[in-house]
Scaffold this motif. Structure first.
Motif, PDB file in Angstrom:
ATOM      1  N   THR A  43       0.835  -1.201   0.000  1.00 30.61           N
ATOM      2  CA  THR A  43       0.000   0.000   0.000  1.00 30.61           C
ATOM      3  C   THR A  43       0.872   1.255   0.000  1.00 30.61           C
ATOM      4  OG1 THR A  43      -1.746  -1.168   1.186  1.00 30.61           O
ATOM      5  CG2 THR A  43      -1.832   1.235   1.220  1.00 30.61           C
TER       6      THR A  43
ATOM      7  N   THR B 255       2.307   1.765  -3.397  1.00 31.52           N
ATOM      8  CA  THR B 255       1.262   2.208  -4.319  1.00 31.52           C
ATOM      9  C   THR B 255       1.003   3.700  -4.162  1.00 31.52           C
ATOM     10  OG1 THR B 255       0.214   0.035  -4.254  1.00 31.52           O
ATOM     11  CG2 THR B 255      -1.139   1.868  -5.018  1.00 31.52           C
ATOM     12  N   ILE B 256       0.922   4.156  -2.925  1.00 33.05           N
ATOM     13  CA  ILE B 256       0.688   5.582  -2.664  1.00 33.05           C
ATOM     14  C   ILE B 256       1.860   6.413  -3.177  1.00 33.05           C
ATOM     15  CG2 ILE B 256       0.507   7.294  -0.812  1.00 33.05           C
ATOM     16  CD1 ILE B 256      -1.169   5.195   0.723  1.00 33.05           C
ATOM     17  N   THR B 257       3.086   5.954  -2.909  1.00 36.53           N
ATOM     18  CA  THR B 257       4.269   6.667  -3.386  1.00 36.53           C
ATOM     19  C   THR B 257       4.283   6.755  -4.903  1.00 36.53           C
ATOM     20  OG1 THR B 257       5.497   5.903  -1.452  1.00 36.53           O
ATOM     21  CG2 THR B 257       6.784   6.691  -3.325  1.00 36.53           C
TER      22      THR B 257
ATOM     23  N   ILE C  15       1.672   9.315  -6.239  1.00 33.20           N
ATOM     24  CA  ILE C  15       2.063  10.716  -6.062  1.00 33.20           C
ATOM     25  C   ILE C  15       3.181  11.089  -7.027  1.00 33.20           C
ATOM     26  CG2 ILE C  15       3.076  12.367  -4.439  1.00 33.20           C
ATOM     27  CD1 ILE C  15       1.488  10.924  -2.232  1.00 33.20           C
TER      28      ILE C  15
ATOM     29  N   SER D 199      -2.855  14.124  -7.168  1.00 36.57           N
ATOM     30  CA  SER D 199      -2.584  12.737  -6.785  1.00 36.57           C
ATOM     31  C   SER D 199      -2.791  12.520  -5.285  1.00 36.57           C
ATOM     32  CB  SER D 199      -1.180  12.317  -7.219  1.00 36.57           C
ATOM     33  OG  SER D 199      -0.210  13.159  -6.639  1.00 36.57           O
ATOM     34  N   ILE D 200      -2.502  13.503  -4.462  1.00 32.85           N
ATOM     35  CA  ILE D 200      -2.784  13.380  -3.026  1.00 32.85           C
ATOM     36  C   ILE D 200      -4.286  13.278  -2.805  1.00 32.85           C
ATOM     37  CG2 ILE D 200      -2.744  14.657  -0.836  1.00 32.85           C
ATOM     38  CD1 ILE D 200       0.090  15.573  -1.633  1.00 32.85           C
TER      39      ILE D 200
ATOM     40  N   VAL E 255      -5.264   9.768  -3.687  1.00 33.78           N
ATOM     41  CA  VAL E 255      -4.871   8.849  -2.619  1.00 33.78           C
ATOM     42  C   VAL E 255      -5.863   8.944  -1.473  1.00 33.78           C
ATOM     43  CG1 VAL E 255      -3.123   8.449  -0.831  1.00 33.78           C
ATOM     44  CG2 VAL E 255      -2.429   8.748  -3.199  1.00 33.78           C
ATOM     45  N   TYR E 256      -6.296  10.155  -1.143  1.00 34.51           N
ATOM     46  CA  TYR E 256      -7.293  10.319  -0.088  1.00 34.51           C
ATOM     47  C   TYR E 256      -8.598   9.620  -0.459  1.00 34.51           C
ATOM     48  CZ  TYR E 256     -11.074  12.364   2.543  1.00 34.51           C
ATOM     49  OH  TYR E 256     -12.201  12.525   3.294  1.00 34.51           O
TER      50      TYR E 256
ATOM     51  N   ARG F 106      -9.004   7.076  -2.356  1.00 34.13           N
ATOM     52  CA  ARG F 106      -8.857   5.621  -2.375  1.00 34.13           C
ATOM     53  C   ARG F 106      -8.578   5.035  -0.996  1.00 34.13           C
ATOM     54  NH1 ARG F 106      -5.538   1.900  -6.584  1.00 34.13           N
ATOM     55  NH2 ARG F 106      -6.101  -0.053  -5.590  1.00 34.13           N
ATOM     56  N   TYR F 107      -7.729   5.678  -0.195  1.00 31.80           N
ATOM     57  CA  TYR F 107      -7.290   5.093   1.066  1.00 31.80           C
ATOM     58  C   TYR F 107      -7.717   5.874   2.298  1.00 31.80           C
ATOM     59  CZ  TYR F 107      -4.240   2.362  -1.915  1.00 31.80           C
ATOM     60  OH  TYR F 107      -3.763   1.518  -2.872  1.00 31.80           O
TER      61      TYR F 107
END
Length: 77
Positions: free
Chosen positions: A15, A18-20, A23, A59-60, A63-64, A66-67
């Motif tokens: 995870t 994936t986040i990295t 972004i 992208s942040i 990410v918010y 999705r996660y």
């Protein structure tokens, strides 16, 4: 039980990567688009900087979406 804990830690690492990737990918993609606009317009890296900022912010936000909302939103539930 040790195998279960190990698989949970590897899932967390996946995870994180994936986040990295999301972004960095957003920043590089939109920064590249900004670089192309700078090259076509002949401007000194103005749109490149704008592209990096917009790509990072977008992208942040993704990410918010999705996660970030997975944890319940902090309402104590």
């Amino acid at each position: 039980m040790a195998g279960s804990e190990r698989s949970k830690s590897w899932a967390g690492m996946g995870t994180g990567w994936t986040i990295t990737s999301m972004i960095l990918g957003g920043m590089l993609a939109w920064g590249g688009i900004g670089y192309g606009v700078d090259w076509l317009a002949g401007t000194p890296s103005i749109f490149t900087a704008i592209g990096f900022v917009l790509g990072g912010g977008g992208s942040i936000y993704l990410v918010y979406l999705r996660y970030g909302r997975e944890g319940g939103g902090g309402d104590g539930a």
